[in-house]
Design a protein around this motif. Sequence first.
Motif, PDB file in Angstrom:
ATOM      1  N   VAL A  50      74.551  34.421 -25.535  1.00  0.00           N
ATOM      2  CA  VAL A  50      75.153  34.843 -24.999  1.00  0.00           C
ATOM      3  C   VAL A  50      74.194  36.087 -24.488  1.00  0.00           C
ATOM      4  CG1 VAL A  50      76.695  33.688 -24.119  1.00  0.00           C
ATOM      5  CG2 VAL A  50      77.509  35.331 -25.856  1.00  0.00           C
ATOM      6  N   ARG A  51      74.952  37.164 -23.853  1.00  0.00           N
ATOM      7  CA  ARG A  51      73.945  38.396 -23.898  1.00  0.00           C
ATOM      8  C   ARG A  51      75.259  39.538 -23.750  1.00  0.00           C
ATOM      9  NH1 ARG A  51      68.440  38.503 -23.662  1.00  0.00           N
ATOM     10  NH2 ARG A  51      67.188  37.172 -24.065  1.00  0.00           N
ATOM     11  N   ASP A  52      74.788  40.436 -23.986  1.00  0.00           N
ATOM     12  CA  ASP A  52      75.407  41.704 -23.502  1.00  0.00           C
ATOM     13  C   ASP A  52      75.460  42.562 -22.623  1.00  0.00           C
ATOM     14  OD1 ASP A  52      76.918  44.332 -24.784  1.00  0.00           O
ATOM     15  OD2 ASP A  52      75.515  44.978 -23.486  1.00  0.00           O
ATOM     16  N   LEU A  53      75.817  42.389 -21.408  1.00  0.00           N
ATOM     17  CA  LEU A  53      75.979  43.071 -20.232  1.00  0.00           C
ATOM     18  C   LEU A  53      75.377  43.640 -20.153  1.00  0.00           C
ATOM     19  CD1 LEU A  53      79.741  41.159 -19.090  1.00  0.00           C
ATOM     20  CD2 LEU A  53      77.611  40.133 -19.386  1.00  0.00           C
ATOM     21  N   VAL A  62      83.151  36.475 -28.622  1.00  0.00           N
ATOM     22  CA  VAL A  62      83.851  34.650 -27.906  1.00  0.00           C
ATOM     23  C   VAL A  62      83.873  34.835 -27.158  1.00  0.00           C
ATOM     24  CG1 VAL A  62      85.271  33.495 -28.642  1.00  0.00           C
ATOM     25  CG2 VAL A  62      84.264  34.656 -30.530  1.00  0.00           C
ATOM     26  N   GLU A  63      84.177  35.615 -26.150  1.00  0.00           N
ATOM     27  CA  GLU A  63      84.703  35.866 -24.847  1.00  0.00           C
ATOM     28  C   GLU A  63      83.385  35.362 -23.897  1.00  0.00           C
ATOM     29  OE1 GLU A  63      84.721  40.430 -24.764  1.00  0.00           O
ATOM     30  OE2 GLU A  63      85.111  38.346 -26.419  1.00  0.00           O
ATOM     31  N   GLN A 119      86.337  27.796 -32.232  1.00  0.00           N
ATOM     32  CA  GLN A 119      87.803  28.320 -30.844  1.00  0.00           C
ATOM     33  C   GLN A 119      87.000  27.105 -29.849  1.00  0.00           C
ATOM     34  OE1 GLN A 119      89.022  32.394 -29.320  1.00  0.00           O
ATOM     35  NE2 GLN A 119      88.155  32.604 -31.769  1.00  0.00           N
ATOM     36  N   LEU A 120      85.569  26.947 -29.460  1.00  0.00           N
ATOM     37  CA  LEU A 120      85.517  26.259 -28.984  1.00  0.00           C
ATOM     38  C   LEU A 120      85.288  24.536 -28.560  1.00  0.00           C
ATOM     39  CD1 LEU A 120      83.566  29.248 -26.518  1.00  0.00           C
ATOM     40  CD2 LEU A 120      85.164  28.046 -26.377  1.00  0.00           C
ATOM     41  N   LEU A 121      84.951  24.332 -30.181  1.00  0.00           N
ATOM     42  CA  LEU A 121      84.724  23.742 -30.486  1.00  0.00           C
ATOM     43  C   LEU A 121      83.354  22.592 -29.360  1.00  0.00           C
ATOM     44  CD1 LEU A 121      88.122  21.830 -31.543  1.00  0.00           C
ATOM     45  CD2 LEU A 121      85.958  23.075 -32.734  1.00  0.00           C
ATOM     46  N   PRO A 122      81.850  23.084 -29.809  1.00  0.00           N
ATOM     47  CA  PRO A 122      81.361  22.771 -28.561  1.00  0.00           C
ATOM     48  C   PRO A 122      80.864  21.247 -29.559  1.00  0.00           C
ATOM     49  CG  PRO A 122      80.088  24.324 -30.477  1.00  0.00           C
ATOM     50  CD  PRO A 122      81.739  24.315 -30.281  1.00  0.00           C
TER      51      PRO A 122
END
Length: 299
Positions: A50-53, A62-63, A119-122
Motif C-alpha cells: 500500500v502507499r501513502d495517499l 494497517v487501515e 490483524q488480516l491473516l492473509p
Amino acid sequence: MNRKIILTCALTGAGDTTAKSEFVPVTPEEIAKDAIAAARAGASVVHIHVRDLQTKLSSRKVEYYREVVERVRASEVDPVINLTAGMGGDLVLDPQNPTAQLPGTDLVSGLERLPHVEQLLPEICTLDCGSLNFGDGSNLYVSTPDMLREGAARIQQLGVRPELEIFDTGNLWFANVMVQEGLIYPPPLYQLCMGVPYGAPVDPGLLHAMVNLLPKGAEFTSFAIGANQLPWVAQSVLAGGHARVGLEDNLYLSKGVKATNAQLTDRAVGIIESLGAEVATPDEAREILDLKVQIPAGA
C-alpha cells in the motif's frame, strides 16, 4: 509440459514509480480494483503493498491494507492474498557519518513489520531473507538473522505461509537454514528475485544454480524486473517454477507501451499456455501450497 503454474500479480510495490506511469495504483480502492482485474485476467495470487495517499510512497498503515483486503474479499473473485511484510527495513546512512540516519529511513523490528498480517491473516506474506545494498547510494535493506527467526516464528504461529524472498545466494542459504530449523512449515515457498540492484543479476544460469540449492519438496517462483519481466515468465516455468508479473517490477507491456496489471497478467497467461502448461486457479494454488484460509473474526 502438463502442470499447473501459480501466477502472481505484484500490483504496486514500494518503488517511486507513480510519476512514471499513470497506471500504478495508489489508493486502497485503486489497488483493490487492480487486484480484482488481475484475478479476472487469470492471476492465481495478488501481491499487495500500500502507499501513502499524499506522498504516494510506501506505507505500513494497517487501515490501508484492511481496505484493500476487504474490497478484494468482498468481490466476486477469490485470488490468494499475499501481503508484503517487507516494509520497515529501509536504512539510509550518511556516507560521511554512517552513524547518522538520513530521510527515507524506515527501520523497525521484525515483529513491527507484521501488525497488518496479524490483524488480516492473509494466506501468504513475504519474508525478505537477508540484508542488501539496495541500489546505488547509501540505502540498505536490513533483515538480520535474529529478525528473520523472530518474524518466521510469529508468522508460523499465525498459520500464514511465508513467501521467502531471495535476493541473492546468501539469502537462499539462510532461508534453507530456517527450513532446517523447523521455522517454515512444508512446503517452503521461495521467491527468487532477479535483477534488483545489487542482488542476483538476471542470468538463467544463476537461476538454475539457485533452483539446485532449494530443499526437496520446495515450491518456487521467480521474477525479473524491467524489460526482462515477461521473458522471465518462460525462464521460471522452464526451470520448474511458478511465475510473477505486475507493475511492482515492470511498467511496460512492450517497448514504449505502458501496461496495466491486468494486461501484464493476460500476457503472462499466454506465455504460460504457449509452453503447454496451465495457470492454476486460486483454489488449485491453495492446494499446491497447502494454504489454510483464515478470516479474522468480524471480517
